[in-house]
Design a protein around this motif. Structure first.
Motif, PDB file in Angstrom:
ATOM      1  N   SER A  94     -34.991  39.533  -7.435  1.00  0.00           N
ATOM      2  CA  SER A  94     -34.149  40.703  -7.293  1.00  0.00           C
ATOM      3  C   SER A  94     -34.655  41.684  -8.289  1.00  0.00           C
ATOM      4  CB  SER A  94     -32.666  40.509  -7.525  1.00  0.00           C
ATOM      5  OG  SER A  94     -32.486  39.614  -6.510  1.00  0.00           O
ATOM      6  N   GLU A  95     -35.561  41.349  -9.191  1.00  0.00           N
ATOM      7  CA  GLU A  95     -35.885  42.545 -10.385  1.00  0.00           C
ATOM      8  C   GLU A  95     -35.969  43.951  -9.794  1.00  0.00           C
ATOM      9  OE1 GLU A  95     -39.581  40.713 -12.368  1.00  0.00           O
ATOM     10  OE2 GLU A  95     -38.418  39.365 -13.211  1.00  0.00           O
ATOM     11  N   GLY A  96     -35.487  44.705 -10.703  1.00  0.00           N
ATOM     12  CA  GLY A  96     -35.552  46.132 -10.438  1.00  0.00           C
ATOM     13  C   GLY A  96     -34.357  46.752  -9.854  1.00  0.00           C
ATOM     14  N   CYS A  97     -33.068  45.958  -9.463  1.00  0.00           N
ATOM     15  CA  CYS A  97     -32.017  46.425  -8.943  1.00  0.00           C
ATOM     16  C   CYS A  97     -31.230  46.743 -10.325  1.00  0.00           C
ATOM     17  CB  CYS A  97     -31.350  45.546  -8.125  1.00  0.00           C
ATOM     18  SG  CYS A  97     -30.622  43.665  -8.958  1.00  0.00           S
ATOM     19  N   ASP A  98     -30.078  47.367 -10.101  1.00  0.00           N
ATOM     20  CA  ASP A  98     -28.822  47.636 -11.325  1.00  0.00           C
ATOM     21  C   ASP A  98     -27.847  46.619 -11.184  1.00  0.00           C
ATOM     22  OD1 ASP A  98     -30.016  50.057 -12.382  1.00  0.00           O
ATOM     23  OD2 ASP A  98     -30.047  50.530 -10.134  1.00  0.00           O
ATOM     24  N   TYR A  99     -27.306  46.424  -9.968  1.00  0.00           N
ATOM     25  CA  TYR A  99     -26.333  45.343  -9.648  1.00  0.00           C
ATOM     26  C   TYR A  99     -26.478  44.414  -8.679  1.00  0.00           C
ATOM     27  CZ  TYR A  99     -23.639  49.280 -12.022  1.00  0.00           C
ATOM     28  OH  TYR A  99     -23.108  49.917 -12.978  1.00  0.00           O
ATOM     29  N   VAL A 100     -26.048  43.137  -8.690  1.00  0.00           N
ATOM     30  CA  VAL A 100     -26.080  42.073  -7.913  1.00  0.00           C
ATOM     31  C   VAL A 100     -25.084  41.663  -7.579  1.00  0.00           C
ATOM     32  CG1 VAL A 100     -26.791  40.456  -9.715  1.00  0.00           C
ATOM     33  CG2 VAL A 100     -27.628  40.255  -7.598  1.00  0.00           C
ATOM     34  N   TYR A 101     -25.086  41.220  -6.194  1.00  0.00           N
ATOM     35  CA  TYR A 101     -23.765  40.817  -5.516  1.00  0.00           C
ATOM     36  C   TYR A 101     -24.264  39.131  -5.049  1.00  0.00           C
ATOM     37  CZ  TYR A 101     -22.317  45.494  -5.401  1.00  0.00           C
ATOM     38  OH  TYR A 101     -21.838  46.645  -5.886  1.00  0.00           O
ATOM     39  N   ILE A 102     -23.461  38.267  -5.771  1.00  0.00           N
ATOM     40  CA  ILE A 102     -23.905  36.884  -5.463  1.00  0.00           C
ATOM     41  C   ILE A 102     -22.801  36.259  -4.415  1.00  0.00           C
ATOM     42  CG2 ILE A 102     -24.558  34.421  -6.352  1.00  0.00           C
ATOM     43  CD1 ILE A 102     -25.163  35.981  -8.939  1.00  0.00           C
ATOM     44  N   HIS A 103     -23.221  35.899  -3.110  1.00  0.00           N
ATOM     45  CA  HIS A 103     -22.376  35.492  -2.360  1.00  0.00           C
ATOM     46  C   HIS A 103     -22.528  34.135  -1.573  1.00  0.00           C
ATOM     47  CE1 HIS A 103     -18.741  36.084   0.613  1.00  0.00           C
ATOM     48  NE2 HIS A 103     -19.549  35.773   1.404  1.00  0.00           N
ATOM     49  N   ASP A 104     -21.776  33.341  -1.204  1.00  0.00           N
ATOM     50  CA  ASP A 104     -21.775  32.197  -0.420  1.00  0.00           C
ATOM     51  C   ASP A 104     -22.090  32.354   0.974  1.00  0.00           C
ATOM     52  OD1 ASP A 104     -21.412  30.514  -2.826  1.00  0.00           O
ATOM     53  OD2 ASP A 104     -19.195  30.717  -2.616  1.00  0.00           O
ATOM     54  N   GLY A 105     -23.093  31.984   1.548  1.00  0.00           N
ATOM     55  CA  GLY A 105     -23.316  32.287   2.805  1.00  0.00           C
ATOM     56  C   GLY A 105     -22.302  31.409   3.777  1.00  0.00           C
ATOM     57  N   ALA A 106     -21.763  30.717   3.212  1.00  0.00           N
ATOM     58  CA  ALA A 106     -20.696  29.799   3.977  1.00  0.00           C
ATOM     59  C   ALA A 106     -19.056  30.458   3.967  1.00  0.00           C
ATOM     60  CB  ALA A 106     -20.291  28.246   3.635  1.00  0.00           C
ATOM     61  N   ARG A 107     -19.218  31.748   3.320  1.00  0.00           N
ATOM     62  CA  ARG A 107     -18.025  32.577   3.583  1.00  0.00           C
ATOM     63  C   ARG A 107     -17.937  33.524   4.418  1.00  0.00           C
ATOM     64  NH1 ARG A 107     -14.337  31.188  -0.617  1.00  0.00           N
ATOM     65  NH2 ARG A 107     -14.961  30.184  -2.221  1.00  0.00           N
TER      66      ARG A 107
END
Length: 238
Positions: A94-107
């Motif tokens: 994900s290099e180059g982004c400013d913000y990262v949203y980490i989410h469980d695919g099982a939600r």
């Protein structure tokens, strides 16, 4: 500002007692994973990194991303043995982004309102995570399962995802973790930021509907929540 979502779909789902990983189980007529992908697809997020299990990359490319038209998925990468391994691989991609949203695919019950609260919160403080106040009294027990203390319920929240960070902050935390940090007991990204950087993580409200599919009972509950007639509405005004 560039916003990137890392969707974790590498879980084995051993507690589901199914040969099919929980993120690929059908909920109504679609795999569980599709629901959160759809929310990110229709959101302000610029790109999605999908982290899946070893050998499942082509399945996700054809049967999930291609079939349902998730054009924001720019990479499908192989996850690792533990959750933190998968997150780190997602961060490296994900290099180059400013913000990262980490989410469980099982939600599967993530929604646009949760994502908007996440964006507002991360832009204010740089490190935040979804959660909700617990409803039940919580007991701390000893090794004999005897109650030893009762924390004040007003100060106890159950953690959810997405967990959202400035990219440089969470990448720094994970770099330190993988450079020799203590991985014992690491269960989420907020813990990595707290442990590696001594950085407080602010909680914002997710939703009591934002459940994680973990056991067979959860898939039954999800099926009920999915029905529109089961949504609670306000009474009409007098």
């Amino acid at each position: 500002m560039r916003h990137t979502a890392i969707i974790l779909a590498a879980g084995r789902g051993s507690r589901m007692h199914s040969d099919t990983p929980k993120q690929f189980l059908l909920l109504a007529d679609r795999p569980v994973l599709c629901y959160s992908l759809q929310v990110f697809q229709e959101s302000f997020v610029d790109e999605i990194i999908l982290v899946t299990g070893e050998g499942q990359e082509e399945y996700c490319r054809e049967k999930i991303v291609g079939k349902y038209g998730f054009s924001k998925v720019t990479q499908i990468i192989r996850g690792g043995k533990e959750r933190y391994d998968s997150v780190y691989r997602g961060l490296c991609a994900s290099e180059g982004c400013d913000y990262v949203y980490i989410h469980d695919g099982a939600r599967p019950f993530l929604d646009a309102d949760i994502l908007e609260r996440a964006r507002q919160c991360v832009e204010e403080c740089g490190a935040c995570a979804a959660g909700m106040p617990v409803k039940d009294t919580i007991r701390v027990v000893d090794e004999h399962k005897c109650s030893v203390s009762t924390p004040d319920r007003n100060h106890v929240w159950q953690m959810q995802t997405p967990q959202v960070f400035s990219y440089t902050l969470i990448r720094n935390a994970y770099d330190r973790l993988f450079a020799g940090g203590d991985m014992q007991g690491v269960t989420d990204d907020a813990m990595v930021a707290e442990r590696m950087l001594s950085r407080p993580v602010r909680l914002f409200e997710g939703s009591y509907r934002n459940i994680k599919i973990t056991t067979p009972e959860d898939i039954l509950t999800a099926g009920i929540l999915l029905k529109p007639q089961n949504k609670i509405t306000s009474p009409p005004a007098n």
